[in-house]
Design a protein around this motif. Structure first.
Motif, PDB file in Angstrom:
ATOM      1  N   THR A 147     -26.360 -39.954 -31.836  1.00  0.00           N
ATOM      2  CA  THR A 147     -26.536 -41.329 -32.310  1.00  0.00           C
ATOM      3  C   THR A 147     -27.012 -41.351 -33.752  1.00  0.00           C
ATOM      4  OG1 THR A 147     -27.013 -42.143 -30.081  1.00  0.00           O
ATOM      5  CG2 THR A 147     -27.777 -43.486 -31.926  1.00  0.00           C
ATOM      6  N   VAL A 148     -28.025 -40.532 -34.071  1.00  0.00           N
ATOM      7  CA  VAL A 148     -28.554 -40.495 -35.439  1.00  0.00           C
ATOM      8  C   VAL A 148     -27.495 -39.977 -36.403  1.00  0.00           C
ATOM      9  CG1 VAL A 148     -30.327 -39.526 -36.946  1.00  0.00           C
ATOM     10  CG2 VAL A 148     -30.922 -40.222 -34.625  1.00  0.00           C
ATOM     11  N   MET A 149     -26.729 -38.990 -35.985  1.00  0.00           N
ATOM     12  CA  MET A 149     -25.692 -38.434 -36.851  1.00  0.00           C
ATOM     13  C   MET A 149     -24.633 -39.494 -37.174  1.00  0.00           C
ATOM     14  SD  MET A 149     -23.441 -34.946 -36.376  1.00  0.00           S
ATOM     15  CE  MET A 149     -22.256 -35.653 -35.234  1.00  0.00           C
ATOM     16  N   ALA A 150     -24.293 -40.314 -36.188  1.00  0.00           N
ATOM     17  CA  ALA A 150     -23.318 -41.374 -36.429  1.00  0.00           C
ATOM     18  C   ALA A 150     -23.863 -42.413 -37.405  1.00  0.00           C
ATOM     19  CB  ALA A 150     -22.933 -42.047 -35.108  1.00  0.00           C
ATOM     20  N   ARG A 154     -20.025 -33.726 -23.809  1.00  0.00           N
ATOM     21  CA  ARG A 154     -20.014 -34.913 -22.968  1.00  0.00           C
ATOM     22  C   ARG A 154     -19.912 -36.195 -23.800  1.00  0.00           C
ATOM     23  NH1 ARG A 154     -24.528 -34.086 -18.149  1.00  0.00           N
ATOM     24  NH2 ARG A 154     -24.062 -31.904 -17.650  1.00  0.00           N
ATOM     25  N   HIS A 155     -20.266 -36.120 -25.079  1.00  0.00           N
ATOM     26  CA  HIS A 155     -20.217 -37.281 -25.976  1.00  0.00           C
ATOM     27  C   HIS A 155     -21.057 -38.441 -25.435  1.00  0.00           C
ATOM     28  CE1 HIS A 155     -17.067 -35.827 -28.780  1.00  0.00           C
ATOM     29  NE2 HIS A 155     -16.686 -35.120 -27.728  1.00  0.00           N
ATOM     30  N   GLU A 156     -22.182 -38.138 -24.843  1.00  0.00           N
ATOM     31  CA  GLU A 156     -23.058 -39.182 -24.313  1.00  0.00           C
ATOM     32  C   GLU A 156     -23.870 -39.804 -25.441  1.00  0.00           C
ATOM     33  OE1 GLU A 156     -24.395 -38.304 -19.853  1.00  0.00           O
ATOM     34  OE2 GLU A 156     -25.023 -36.711 -21.217  1.00  0.00           O
ATOM     35  N   VAL A 157     -24.009 -41.104 -25.412  1.00  0.00           N
ATOM     36  CA  VAL A 157     -24.856 -41.829 -26.340  1.00  0.00           C
ATOM     37  C   VAL A 157     -25.630 -42.885 -25.566  1.00  0.00           C
ATOM     38  CG1 VAL A 157     -23.398 -41.475 -28.371  1.00  0.00           C
ATOM     39  CG2 VAL A 157     -22.997 -43.449 -26.900  1.00  0.00           C
ATOM     40  N   GLY A 158     -26.732 -43.306 -26.136  1.00  0.00           N
ATOM     41  CA  GLY A 158     -27.483 -44.405 -25.536  1.00  0.00           C
ATOM     42  C   GLY A 158     -28.428 -44.027 -24.427  1.00  0.00           C
ATOM     43  N   SER A 166     -32.095 -32.154 -21.874  1.00  0.00           N
ATOM     44  CA  SER A 166     -30.989 -31.598 -22.662  1.00  0.00           C
ATOM     45  C   SER A 166     -29.983 -32.694 -23.016  1.00  0.00           C
ATOM     46  CB  SER A 166     -30.295 -30.480 -21.887  1.00  0.00           C
ATOM     47  OG  SER A 166     -31.154 -29.380 -21.685  1.00  0.00           O
ATOM     48  N   ARG A 167     -29.628 -33.512 -22.050  1.00  0.00           N
ATOM     49  CA  ARG A 167     -28.703 -34.609 -22.299  1.00  0.00           C
ATOM     50  C   ARG A 167     -29.321 -35.646 -23.236  1.00  0.00           C
ATOM     51  NH1 ARG A 167     -28.051 -37.194 -17.027  1.00  0.00           N
ATOM     52  NH2 ARG A 167     -26.587 -38.552 -18.142  1.00  0.00           N
ATOM     53  N   LEU A 168     -30.605 -35.928 -23.051  1.00  0.00           N
ATOM     54  CA  LEU A 168     -31.299 -36.926 -23.865  1.00  0.00           C
ATOM     55  C   LEU A 168     -31.314 -36.518 -25.336  1.00  0.00           C
ATOM     56  CD1 LEU A 168     -33.155 -39.497 -23.988  1.00  0.00           C
ATOM     57  CD2 LEU A 168     -35.081 -37.903 -23.731  1.00  0.00           C
ATOM     58  N   TYR A 169     -31.672 -35.273 -25.609  1.00  0.00           N
ATOM     59  CA  TYR A 169     -31.783 -34.835 -27.001  1.00  0.00           C
ATOM     60  C   TYR A 169     -30.408 -34.748 -27.665  1.00  0.00           C
ATOM     61  CZ  TYR A 169     -36.648 -33.810 -25.919  1.00  0.00           C
ATOM     62  OH  TYR A 169     -37.962 -33.916 -25.559  1.00  0.00           O
ATOM     63  N   ALA A 170     -29.405 -34.309 -26.927  1.00  0.00           N
ATOM     64  CA  ALA A 170     -28.055 -34.273 -27.489  1.00  0.00           C
ATOM     65  C   ALA A 170     -27.554 -35.684 -27.773  1.00  0.00           C
ATOM     66  CB  ALA A 170     -27.108 -33.555 -26.531  1.00  0.00           C
ATOM     67  N   SER A 171     -27.829 -36.606 -26.867  1.00  0.00           N
ATOM     68  CA  SER A 171     -27.419 -37.991 -27.051  1.00  0.00           C
ATOM     69  C   SER A 171     -28.104 -38.603 -28.270  1.00  0.00           C
ATOM     70  CB  SER A 171     -27.767 -38.807 -25.798  1.00  0.00           C
ATOM     71  OG  SER A 171     -27.674 -40.196 -26.035  1.00  0.00           O
TER      72      SER A 171
END
Length: 281
Positions: free
Chosen positions: A184-187, A215-219, A175-180
């Motif tokens: 990233t792609v959206m940015a 959570r605004h997680e990226v990377g 879940s965290r991976l796909y949201a992250s």
């Protein structure tokens, strides 16, 4: 207007330039045709031999853009060759956007040589464009999805049963991976992108996605080892090797098991069992 003569000549030249081994087909005996046979190209393009033959004979209806896309992939055309094909058929070439569906000939050649290995080509949004037969046996036909459900990240939050083959203790990480990944792609692509559209849809329908999104997680990076609980062979642990095609924003994923392990034996069984009775995510 369709240039029927030019279209027919171009298709014949591309067909005759391909050899069976270029597309993962056996050469067989008594081959007299230069390059591939028409029926072989038709199979690669997912169309009837009669339909394809009529195009080479300057007959039949004007092919649609979707059909031309299938022909371009079946003949392993480059982007320039694909665009030329579209123009000959009287259609404007697809927009040169990153993350399109056209797979480069080089990646296709690699995929064709992995017939006995689970592998797939995916876009930056996790949309599976093509799988090897064992890849279908492992996770089902992921190319059948349409609309936003083409994205594995979207299915993860929006489609019941999408997580069934994954171990429950891995669900939170995915879940965290796909949201992250989506963030990233959206940015990279901007507020009017397809990534932004998927995020908007999920924010309006999935409470879990909303919580993870905050959570605004990226990377976050995928784990090298992937664990599956399959209905046909049970628990399988695979390593995932990644090859990037930055020009097309595509990724080739190849799944392997440690030689001699139980998972390696199960992969061999999957190659025999095929895709029948497998659950799709």
């Amino acid at each position: 207007m369709t240039d029927r003569s030019g279209l027919a000549t171009f298709l014949r030249s591309r067909r005759e330039a391909l050899q069976p081994e270029d597309v993962g087909m056996p050469r067989g005996q008594r081959r007299r045709t230069a390059g591939l046979r028409r029926e072989e190209v038709a199979a690669l393009c997912h169309m009837s031999t009669d339909y394809y033959s009529r195009l080479e004979q300057e007959r039949g209806p004007r092919p649609s853009e979707q059909m031309l896309g299938s022909i371009a992939q079946g003949l392993h055309l480059s982007v320039a060759e694909r665009d030329h094909l579209f123009r000959l058929a009287g259609h404007p070439p697809p927009s040169p956007t990153a993350g399109g569906d056209h797979i480069s000939p080089g990646v296709l050649r690699i995929l064709d040589r992995l017939a006995d290995t689970p592998a797939e080509v995916v876009t930056e949004l996790g949309e599976t464009l093509r799988q090897t037969p064992v890849g279908v046996a492992l996770l089902g036909d992921l190319t059948r999805h349409t609309g936003p459900f083409r994205s594995i990240g979207y299915r993860w939050f929006a489609q019941p049963g999408a997580r069934d083959v994954y171990l429950p203790e891995d669900h939170e990480f995915y879940s965290r991976l796909y949201a992250s990944g989506l963030r990233t792609v959206m940015a990279q692509r901007g507020p009017g992108s397809r990534a932004a559209e998927l995020a908007t849809l999920l924010l309006g329908t999935s409470e879990e996605f909303r919580e993870v999104w905050q959570r605004h997680e990226v990377g976050l990076r995928p784990r090298e080892t992937k664990r599956y609980q399959l209905p046909s062979v049970g628990y399988v642990e695979l390593n995932c090797q990644v090859m990037l095609d930055p020009a097309h924003a595509h990724t080739l994923l190849v799944y392997t098991a440690v030689p001699g392990s139980e998972s390696h034996e199960k992969l061999a069984l999957l190659s025999v069992v095929g895709a029948s009775g497998m659950s799709a995510t």
